[in-house]
Design an enzyme around this catalytic site. Structure first.
Site, PDB file in Angstrom:
ATOM      1  N   ASN A   9       0.871  -1.175   0.000  1.00 39.56           N
ATOM      2  CA  ASN A   9       0.000   0.000   0.000  1.00 39.56           C
ATOM      3  C   ASN A   9       0.908   1.224   0.000  1.00 39.56           C
ATOM      4  O   ASN A   9       1.483   1.572   1.023  1.00 39.56           O
ATOM      5  CB  ASN A   9      -0.893  -0.030   1.253  1.00 39.56           C
ATOM      6  CG  ASN A   9      -1.724   1.237   1.413  1.00 39.56           C
ATOM      7  OD1 ASN A   9      -1.833   2.048   0.481  1.00 39.56           O
ATOM      8  ND2 ASN A   9      -2.318   1.418   2.582  1.00 39.56           N
ATOM      9  N   TRP A  10       1.022   1.828  -1.170  1.00 36.32           N
ATOM     10  CA  TRP A  10       1.958   2.967  -1.304  1.00 36.32           C
ATOM     11  C   TRP A  10       1.429   4.253  -0.680  1.00 36.32           C
ATOM     12  O   TRP A  10       2.174   5.216  -0.545  1.00 36.32           O
ATOM     13  CB  TRP A  10       2.252   3.214  -2.798  1.00 36.32           C
ATOM     14  CG  TRP A  10       3.331   2.348  -3.352  1.00 36.32           C
ATOM     15  CD1 TRP A  10       3.826   1.186  -2.818  1.00 36.32           C
ATOM     16  CD2 TRP A  10       4.069   2.583  -4.554  1.00 36.32           C
ATOM     17  NE1 TRP A  10       4.811   0.680  -3.617  1.00 36.32           N
ATOM     18  CE2 TRP A  10       4.984   1.518  -4.692  1.00 36.32           C
ATOM     19  CE3 TRP A  10       4.034   3.573  -5.535  1.00 36.32           C
ATOM     20  CZ2 TRP A  10       5.870   1.431  -5.768  1.00 36.32           C
ATOM     21  CZ3 TRP A  10       4.907   3.486  -6.603  1.00 36.32           C
ATOM     22  CH2 TRP A  10       5.822   2.421  -6.720  1.00 36.32           C
ATOM     23  N   LYS A  11       0.139   4.286  -0.369  1.00 38.87           N
ATOM     24  CA  LYS A  11      -0.458   5.508   0.185  1.00 38.87           C
ATOM     25  C   LYS A  11      -0.140   6.700  -0.734  1.00 38.87           C
ATOM     26  O   LYS A  11      -0.161   6.546  -1.952  1.00 38.87           O
ATOM     27  CB  LYS A  11       0.006   5.732   1.629  1.00 38.87           C
ATOM     28  CG  LYS A  11      -0.218   4.478   2.498  1.00 38.87           C
ATOM     29  CD  LYS A  11      -0.040   4.726   3.959  1.00 38.87           C
ATOM     30  CE  LYS A  11      -0.262   3.410   4.711  1.00 38.87           C
ATOM     31  NZ  LYS A  11      -0.249   3.571   6.150  1.00 38.87           N
ATOM     32  N   HIS A  93      -9.740   1.731   4.636  1.00 32.01           N
ATOM     33  CA  HIS A  93      -8.485   1.893   5.378  1.00 32.01           C
ATOM     34  C   HIS A  93      -8.726   2.874   6.533  1.00 32.01           C
ATOM     35  O   HIS A  93      -9.482   3.832   6.380  1.00 32.01           O
ATOM     36  CB  HIS A  93      -7.376   2.410   4.451  1.00 32.01           C
ATOM     37  CG  HIS A  93      -6.031   2.341   5.085  1.00 32.01           C
ATOM     38  ND1 HIS A  93      -5.617   3.261   6.018  1.00 32.01           N
ATOM     39  CD2 HIS A  93      -5.026   1.432   4.967  1.00 32.01           C
ATOM     40  CE1 HIS A  93      -4.404   2.930   6.441  1.00 32.01           C
ATOM     41  NE2 HIS A  93      -4.014   1.826   5.814  1.00 32.01           N
ATOM     42  N   GLU A  95      -7.066   5.225   7.629  1.00 29.44           N
ATOM     43  CA  GLU A  95      -6.753   6.621   7.301  1.00 29.44           C
ATOM     44  C   GLU A  95      -7.931   7.266   6.574  1.00 29.44           C
ATOM     45  O   GLU A  95      -8.204   8.457   6.742  1.00 29.44           O
ATOM     46  CB  GLU A  95      -5.457   6.680   6.469  1.00 29.44           C
ATOM     47  CG  GLU A  95      -4.244   6.403   7.365  1.00 29.44           C
ATOM     48  CD  GLU A  95      -3.048   5.794   6.666  1.00 29.44           C
ATOM     49  OE1 GLU A  95      -2.990   5.803   5.420  1.00 29.44           O
ATOM     50  OE2 GLU A  95      -2.149   5.306   7.378  1.00 29.44           O
ATOM     51  N   GLU A 162      -5.967  -4.376  10.675  1.00 31.68           N
ATOM     52  CA  GLU A 162      -4.889  -3.405  10.886  1.00 31.68           C
ATOM     53  C   GLU A 162      -5.158  -2.622  12.172  1.00 31.68           C
ATOM     54  O   GLU A 162      -5.894  -1.621  12.143  1.00 31.68           O
ATOM     55  CB  GLU A 162      -4.809  -2.430   9.708  1.00 31.68           C
ATOM     56  CG  GLU A 162      -4.519  -3.097   8.381  1.00 31.68           C
ATOM     57  CD  GLU A 162      -3.891  -2.129   7.395  1.00 31.68           C
ATOM     58  OE1 GLU A 162      -2.773  -2.391   6.935  1.00 31.68           O
ATOM     59  OE2 GLU A 162      -4.509  -1.084   7.104  1.00 31.68           O
ATOM     60  N   GLY A 168       2.144   2.459  10.751  1.00 31.45           N
ATOM     61  CA  GLY A 168       3.132   3.520  10.568  1.00 31.45           C
ATOM     62  C   GLY A 168       3.833   3.936  11.848  1.00 31.45           C
ATOM     63  O   GLY A 168       4.501   4.955  11.896  1.00 31.45           O
ATOM     64  N   SER A 204       2.907  -1.957  10.389  1.00 28.52           N
ATOM     65  CA  SER A 204       4.361  -2.059  10.596  1.00 28.52           C
ATOM     66  C   SER A 204       4.922  -3.440  10.280  1.00 28.52           C
ATOM     67  O   SER A 204       5.843  -3.920  10.955  1.00 28.52           O
ATOM     68  CB  SER A 204       4.731  -1.628  12.022  1.00 28.52           C
ATOM     69  OG  SER A 204       4.389  -0.263  12.228  1.00 28.52           O
TER      70      SER A 204
HETATM   71  P1  PGA Z   1       2.504   0.410   7.637  1.00 27.52           P
HETATM   72  O1  PGA Z   1       1.067   0.648   6.963  1.00 27.52           O
HETATM   73  O2  PGA Z   1       2.993  -0.937   7.134  1.00 27.52           O
HETATM   74  O3  PGA Z   1       3.353   1.542   7.169  1.00 27.52           O
HETATM   75  O4  PGA Z   1       2.287   0.381   9.115  1.00 27.52           O
HETATM   76  C1  PGA Z   1       0.149  -0.396   6.797  1.00 27.52           C
HETATM   77  C2  PGA Z   1      -1.128   0.128   6.203  1.00 27.52           C
HETATM   78  O5  PGA Z   1      -1.572   1.203   6.618  1.00 27.52           O
HETATM   79  O6  PGA Z   1      -1.728  -0.494   5.313  1.00 27.52           O
END
Ligand code: PGA
Length: 242
Positions: A9-11, A93, A95, A162, A168, A204
């Site tokens: 997931n490159w965001k 997600h 976010e 998640e 993150g 993470s």
């Molecule tokens: P992360 O993100 O591996 O940087 O913790 C995971 C995600 O949000 O899908």
């Protein structure tokens, strides 16, 4: 038998910082993986990714509209993602739930549009640190699961657990914490086909912890944020999948 899925997931990271990502990944992954691999990139990169990715690498979007078409400026439909070369789309997600107020009902509608377009939705859920500390993680995640999933066979969707406190932050759920939650979610799946449900862990995930997480009975893959931006790290996580 469930096939593992490792999804990046490159965001909000683009090709400027990742120009040599595909060649570096192809160098690091010398034989096509036996598990499924996908990378979910910003919408503007989907076509380029789909045209340049090796056969074993699928492309996904990071969100889709609840609408199929119409007067919805700025939206991208699941069908458009499929037309551009996607096989997967992340929905719900944390976010997006936090930044855009997406509710379980919205997430469910997006997952439905994804299925209608022939995409596999990767439906995300997870508890906050406060909810975990209060002992409510199981109830929160079970409720999110039941309210966010479309009516579909288990094999047609992917769930990503998640925990928000692990995204993150460098702080990962222990393999046991993740396994325990995955087992609860599998049991909570409303059909008798729960053995076919693919449950990814995200938060993470990195080369150092991937093998232990992925060795757990109910962990069928990973949703990888930060570590997916680095081709070598992503390749190492791909190689850790059972
Ligand atoms: P992360 O993100 O591996 O940087 O913790 C995971 C995600 O949000 O899908």
């Amino acid at each position: 038998m469930r096939r593992a899925l490792i999804a990046g997931n490159w965001k909000l990271h683009g090709l400027q910082e990742n120009q040599s990502w595909i060649p570096a990944l192809e160098t690091a992954v010398t034989t096509p993986p036996s598990n499924d691999v996908a990378v979910c990139v910003p919408a503007t990169l989907i076509t380029t990714m789909a045209q340049t990715a090796p056969d074993w690498l699928s492309v996904g979007g990071q969100d889709c509209s609840v609408h199929e078409k119409g007067a919805h400026t700025g939206e991208i439909s699941a069908r458009m993602l499929a037309d551009a070369g996607c096989s997967y789309v992340i929905v719900g997600h944390s976010e997006r739930r936090a930044d855009h107020g997406e509710t379980d009902a919205v997430v469910k509608a997006k997952a439905e549009r994804a299925l209608e377009a022939g995409l596999t939705p990767i439906i995300c859920l997870g508890e906050s640190l406060g909810e975990r500390d209060a002992g409510n993680a199981e109830d929160v995640c079970r409720d999110q699961l039941l309210a966010s999933i479309p009516e579909a066979p288990a094999a047609k969707v992917v769930i990503a657990y998640e925990p928000i406190w692990a995204i993150g932050t460098g702080r990962t759920a222990t393999a046991q914490q993740a396994q325990d939650m995955h087992e609860i979610l599998r049991q909570a799946w409303p059909g008798d086909d729960h053995d076919a449900l693919r449950l990814l862990y995200g938060g993470s995930v990195k080369p150092a912890n991937a093998a232990e997480l992925l060795a757990q009975r109910d962990i069928d893959g990973a949703l990888v944020g930060g570590a997916s931006l680095d081709a070598e790290s992503f390749a190492s996580i791909i190689a850790s999948a059972k």
